[in-house]
Design a protein around this motif. Structure first.
Motif, PDB file in Angstrom:
ATOM      1  N   LEU A  38      -2.381 -33.160 113.275  1.00 19.08           N
ATOM      2  CA  LEU A  38      -1.363 -33.044 114.338  1.00 19.08           C
ATOM      3  C   LEU A  38      -1.900 -33.932 115.470  1.00 19.08           C
ATOM      4  O   LEU A  38      -1.106 -34.506 116.234  1.00 19.08           O
ATOM      5  CB  LEU A  38      -1.493 -31.487 114.638  1.00 19.08           C
ATOM      6  CG  LEU A  38      -1.140 -30.676 113.311  1.00 19.08           C
ATOM      7  CD1 LEU A  38      -1.195 -29.152 113.802  1.00 19.08           C
ATOM      8  CD2 LEU A  38       0.004 -30.917 113.038  1.00 19.08           C
ATOM      9  N   GLU A  39      -3.274 -33.927 115.605  1.00 10.05           N
ATOM     10  CA  GLU A  39      -3.721 -34.908 116.913  1.00 10.05           C
ATOM     11  C   GLU A  39      -3.104 -36.322 116.675  1.00 10.05           C
ATOM     12  O   GLU A  39      -2.906 -37.182 117.799  1.00 10.05           O
ATOM     13  CB  GLU A  39      -5.183 -34.819 117.039  1.00 10.05           C
ATOM     14  CG  GLU A  39      -5.655 -33.534 117.495  1.00 10.05           C
ATOM     15  CD  GLU A  39      -7.103 -33.256 117.343  1.00 10.05           C
ATOM     16  OE1 GLU A  39      -7.875 -34.260 116.836  1.00 10.05           O
ATOM     17  OE2 GLU A  39      -7.786 -32.467 117.542  1.00 10.05           O
ATOM     18  N   ALA A  40      -3.209 -36.728 115.445  1.00  8.95           N
ATOM     19  CA  ALA A  40      -2.590 -38.130 115.026  1.00  8.95           C
ATOM     20  C   ALA A  40      -0.766 -38.205 115.325  1.00  8.95           C
ATOM     21  O   ALA A  40      -0.509 -39.480 115.255  1.00  8.95           O
ATOM     22  CB  ALA A  40      -2.946 -38.519 113.738  1.00  8.95           C
ATOM     23  N   GLY A  41      -0.356 -37.161 115.529  1.00  8.50           N
ATOM     24  CA  GLY A  41       1.118 -37.012 115.857  1.00  8.50           C
ATOM     25  C   GLY A  41       2.055 -36.841 114.815  1.00  8.50           C
ATOM     26  O   GLY A  41       3.258 -37.013 115.007  1.00  8.50           O
ATOM     27  N   ALA A  42       1.499 -36.043 113.748  1.00  7.78           N
ATOM     28  CA  ALA A  42       2.437 -35.626 112.638  1.00  7.78           C
ATOM     29  C   ALA A  42       3.491 -34.430 113.431  1.00  7.78           C
ATOM     30  O   ALA A  42       2.877 -33.704 114.288  1.00  7.78           O
ATOM     31  CB  ALA A  42       1.478 -34.837 111.730  1.00  7.78           C
ATOM     32  N   ASP A  43       4.486 -34.801 112.946  1.00  6.45           N
ATOM     33  CA  ASP A  43       5.666 -33.733 113.158  1.00  6.45           C
ATOM     34  C   ASP A  43       5.745 -32.574 112.279  1.00  6.45           C
ATOM     35  O   ASP A  43       6.339 -31.617 112.476  1.00  6.45           O
ATOM     36  CB  ASP A  43       7.226 -34.588 113.287  1.00  6.45           C
ATOM     37  CG  ASP A  43       7.175 -35.648 114.160  1.00  6.45           C
ATOM     38  OD1 ASP A  43       7.281 -35.407 115.326  1.00  6.45           O
ATOM     39  OD2 ASP A  43       7.011 -36.753 113.442  1.00  6.45           O
ATOM     40  N   GLY A  44       4.878 -32.868 111.208  1.00  7.69           N
ATOM     41  CA  GLY A  44       4.884 -31.539 110.294  1.00  7.69           C
ATOM     42  C   GLY A  44       3.733 -31.941 109.357  1.00  7.69           C
ATOM     43  O   GLY A  44       3.225 -32.867 109.106  1.00  7.69           O
ATOM     44  N   LEU A  45       3.672 -30.981 108.281  1.00 12.86           N
ATOM     45  CA  LEU A  45       2.609 -31.064 107.484  1.00 12.86           C
ATOM     46  C   LEU A  45       3.306 -30.544 105.957  1.00 12.86           C
ATOM     47  O   LEU A  45       4.044 -29.733 105.840  1.00 12.86           O
ATOM     48  CB  LEU A  45       1.324 -30.099 107.512  1.00 12.86           C
ATOM     49  CG  LEU A  45       0.570 -30.508 108.705  1.00 12.86           C
ATOM     50  CD1 LEU A  45      -0.406 -29.523 109.020  1.00 12.86           C
ATOM     51  CD2 LEU A  45      -0.084 -32.000 108.944  1.00 12.86           C
ATOM     52  N   THR A  46       2.777 -31.335 104.977  1.00 13.46           N
ATOM     53  CA  THR A  46       3.018 -30.669 103.445  1.00 13.46           C
ATOM     54  C   THR A  46       1.665 -30.381 102.821  1.00 13.46           C
ATOM     55  O   THR A  46       0.922 -31.230 102.768  1.00 13.46           O
ATOM     56  CB  THR A  46       3.756 -31.786 102.877  1.00 13.46           C
ATOM     57  OG1 THR A  46       5.200 -32.213 103.605  1.00 13.46           O
ATOM     58  CG2 THR A  46       4.442 -31.377 101.511  1.00 13.46           C
ATOM     59  N   ILE A  47       1.599 -29.227 102.336  1.00 15.27           N
ATOM     60  CA  ILE A  47       0.505 -28.871 101.426  1.00 15.27           C
ATOM     61  C   ILE A  47       0.807 -28.375 100.059  1.00 15.27           C
ATOM     62  O   ILE A  47       1.862 -28.312  99.814  1.00 15.27           O
ATOM     63  CB  ILE A  47      -0.228 -27.603 102.364  1.00 15.27           C
ATOM     64  CG1 ILE A  47       0.704 -26.348 102.414  1.00 15.27           C
ATOM     65  CG2 ILE A  47      -0.671 -27.924 103.747  1.00 15.27           C
ATOM     66  CD1 ILE A  47       0.120 -25.257 102.762  1.00 15.27           C
ATOM     67  N   LEU A  48      -0.227 -28.574  99.400  1.00 15.43           N
ATOM     68  CA  LEU A  48      -0.321 -28.276  97.889  1.00 15.43           C
ATOM     69  C   LEU A  48       0.688 -29.128  97.260  1.00 15.43           C
ATOM     70  O   LEU A  48       1.591 -28.845  96.226  1.00 15.43           O
ATOM     71  CB  LEU A  48       0.181 -26.919  97.841  1.00 15.43           C
ATOM     72  CG  LEU A  48      -0.705 -25.827  98.049  1.00 15.43           C
ATOM     73  CD1 LEU A  48      -0.229 -24.348  97.910  1.00 15.43           C
ATOM     74  CD2 LEU A  48      -1.995 -25.835  97.698  1.00 15.43           C
ATOM     75  N   GLY A  49       0.597 -30.471  97.530  1.00 20.57           N
ATOM     76  CA  GLY A  49       1.543 -31.695  96.840  1.00 20.57           C
ATOM     77  C   GLY A  49       0.596 -32.302  95.769  1.00 20.57           C
ATOM     78  O   GLY A  49      -0.466 -31.464  95.579  1.00 20.57           O
ATOM     79  N   MET A  50       1.037 -33.440  95.207  1.00 16.12           N
ATOM     80  CA  MET A  50       0.350 -33.690  94.094  1.00 16.12           C
ATOM     81  C   MET A  50      -0.758 -34.310  94.342  1.00 16.12           C
ATOM     82  O   MET A  50      -1.839 -34.260  93.759  1.00 16.12           O
ATOM     83  CB  MET A  50       1.201 -34.704  93.313  1.00 16.12           C
ATOM     84  CG  MET A  50       2.497 -34.379  92.909  1.00 16.12           C
ATOM     85  SD  MET A  50       3.454 -35.591  92.028  1.00 16.12           S
ATOM     86  CE  MET A  50       4.863 -34.712  91.342  1.00 16.12           C
ATOM     87  N   MET A  51      -1.057 -34.758  95.713  1.00 11.33           N
ATOM     88  CA  MET A  51      -2.301 -35.410  96.122  1.00 11.33           C
ATOM     89  C   MET A  51      -2.994 -34.340  97.004  1.00 11.33           C
ATOM     90  O   MET A  51      -3.995 -34.615  97.477  1.00 11.33           O
ATOM     91  CB  MET A  51      -1.926 -36.377  96.978  1.00 11.33           C
ATOM     92  CG  MET A  51      -1.390 -37.793  96.376  1.00 11.33           C
ATOM     93  SD  MET A  51      -2.304 -38.470  95.055  1.00 11.33           S
ATOM     94  CE  MET A  51      -3.200 -39.690  96.124  1.00 11.33           C
ATOM     95  N   GLY A  52      -2.868 -33.005  96.967  1.00  7.55           N
ATOM     96  CA  GLY A  52      -3.374 -31.917  97.318  1.00  7.55           C
ATOM     97  C   GLY A  52      -4.114 -31.214  96.299  1.00  7.55           C
ATOM     98  O   GLY A  52      -4.836 -30.020  96.470  1.00  7.55           O
ATOM     99  N   GLU A  53      -4.230 -31.801  95.077  1.00  4.14           N
ATOM    100  CA  GLU A  53      -4.818 -31.016  93.977  1.00  4.14           C
ATOM    101  C   GLU A  53      -4.181 -29.949  93.787  1.00  4.14           C
ATOM    102  O   GLU A  53      -5.018 -28.951  93.106  1.00  4.14           O
ATOM    103  CB  GLU A  53      -6.377 -31.316  94.037  1.00  4.14           C
ATOM    104  CG  GLU A  53      -6.738 -32.741  94.317  1.00  4.14           C
ATOM    105  CD  GLU A  53      -8.517 -32.482  94.709  1.00  4.14           C
ATOM    106  OE1 GLU A  53      -9.039 -32.464  93.471  1.00  4.14           O
ATOM    107  OE2 GLU A  53      -8.645 -32.895  95.706  1.00  4.14           O
ATOM    108  N   ALA A  54      -2.958 -29.437  93.756  1.00  4.04           N
ATOM    109  CA  ALA A  54      -2.520 -28.124  93.638  1.00  4.04           C
ATOM    110  C   ALA A  54      -2.582 -27.389  92.241  1.00  4.04           C
ATOM    111  O   ALA A  54      -2.872 -26.442  91.987  1.00  4.04           O
ATOM    112  CB  ALA A  54      -1.090 -28.299  93.983  1.00  4.04           C
ATOM    113  N   PRO A  55      -2.477 -28.433  91.189  1.00  2.08           N
ATOM    114  CA  PRO A  55      -2.619 -28.097  89.846  1.00  2.08           C
ATOM    115  C   PRO A  55      -4.070 -27.382  89.672  1.00  2.08           C
ATOM    116  O   PRO A  55      -4.265 -26.578  88.702  1.00  2.08           O
ATOM    117  CB  PRO A  55      -2.377 -29.011  89.049  1.00  2.08           C
ATOM    118  CG  PRO A  55      -1.410 -29.982  89.927  1.00  2.08           C
ATOM    119  CD  PRO A  55      -1.951 -29.823  91.140  1.00  2.08           C
TER     120      PRO A  55
END
Length: 308
Positions: A38-55
């Protein structure tokens, strides 16, 4: 928290899930990396994606991550990846995430889908299971899923499923797909948001084709924020100069099978997470590879100083 709409734009960073060396979730690092995005300027976040190791998560862990990040984000939109082999698990996590305050859910097609009719039918079932009030992000990532979503199938889904409000565009090569989608909208099709993935590999070109921003997890999200801002401001040369400074590391991070370890190593080096560990099955970088990544990061820093 407000829900995702067709007007969503900017940078939605795909978050890593930090683990310690034993494979346990590092909750302090999850808080810290959320703050840094968020400090880097993100407008939103996406969690538990493929690169979030959700499986690799249990259902309870996934629910706790959702609650933790949404609370930490303080009203910034959070999209939750809910892709699953069966609709029951998808619906369960999706509705729980929305009840917790998620802005929407992201769904990738299962690899068993082959025909346009199957793909179209699958997303109709997903939207029916979740209900019309749950915004859906359609993840089009054939390099991983093996599912090729044609222009015709995508158009039918947009027509049939009003709750699909965003395309996460990760087709490769796929720039022409963005152009055709926008052309169809100019011809009367409903507009949807397009945020792009693939580690930001084609971000300036995607923005020029009509994308609304990025939804990916490159270890330097400030690059994506600056490129999107510059492209929207018509500062094309500046956007490409910034992008080019990061390109060697982007290239290295997009290696299949190695990318997440590279990303976590960079985030660990930045102090955003306490360990670059992946949860098993999955391994970190060997010494030689880590040294190559470090060299790229150092060269990147020098180049950024040169271009200001």
């Amino acid at each position: 928290m407000s829900k995702l709409t067709e007007a969503a734009n900017g940078v939605y960073v795909i978050s890593v899930t930090p683990f310690d060396e034993t494979g346990a979730i590092d909750w302090d690092s999850l808080d810290r990396v959320t703050d840094r995005y968020l400090e880097a300027g993100a407008d939103g976040l996406t969690i538990l994606g493929m690169m979030g190791e959700a499986p690799k998560m249990t259902a309870d862990e996934a629910a706790e991550i959702v609650a933790r990040v949404i609370a930490r984000a303080g009203g910034v939109p959070v999209v939750v990846g809910v892709s699953a082999p069966g609709l029951a698990a998808l619906k369960g996590l999706g509705l729980k995430a929305m009840d917790t305050g998620a802005a929407g859910v992201m769904v990738a097609p299962p690899g068993s889908l082959r025909t346009d009719a199957q793909i179209r039918g699958y997303y109709a079932m997903v939207c029916e299971a979740l209900g019309r009030d749950v915004p859906v992000v359609l993840q089009d990532f054939p390099l991983v899923t093996g599912v090729q979503i044609s222009d015709e199938a995508l158009g039918a889904i947009i027509d049939d499923c009003p709750s699909v409000v965003m395309l996460k565009h990760e087709d490769w090569p796929g720039l022409a797909k963005i152009s055709r989608l926008r052309a169809a909208e100019a011809g009367g099709r409903r507009h949807i948001s397009v945020l792009c993935g693939n580690g930001g590999s084609f971000l300036p070109e995607e923005m020029a084709r009509g994308a609304d921003g990025a939804m990916t997890g490159f270890a330097y999200p400030e690059m994506m924020v600056e490129v999107v801002r510059a492209m929207n401001a018509g500062e094309t040369a500046r956007a490409h100069d910034v992008f080019d400074a990061y390109l060697p590391l982007i290239r290295y991070e997009t290696q299949p099978g190695l990318g997440l370890a590279v990303r976590k190593h960079a985030l660990w080096r930045r102090g955003w997470i306490a360990s670059p560990a992946l949860r098993k099955p999955g391994a970190g970088l060997d010494r030689e590879t880590a040294a190559e990544v470090d060299r790229l990061i150092d060269r990147q820093a020098r180049r950024l100083e040169e271009i200001g």
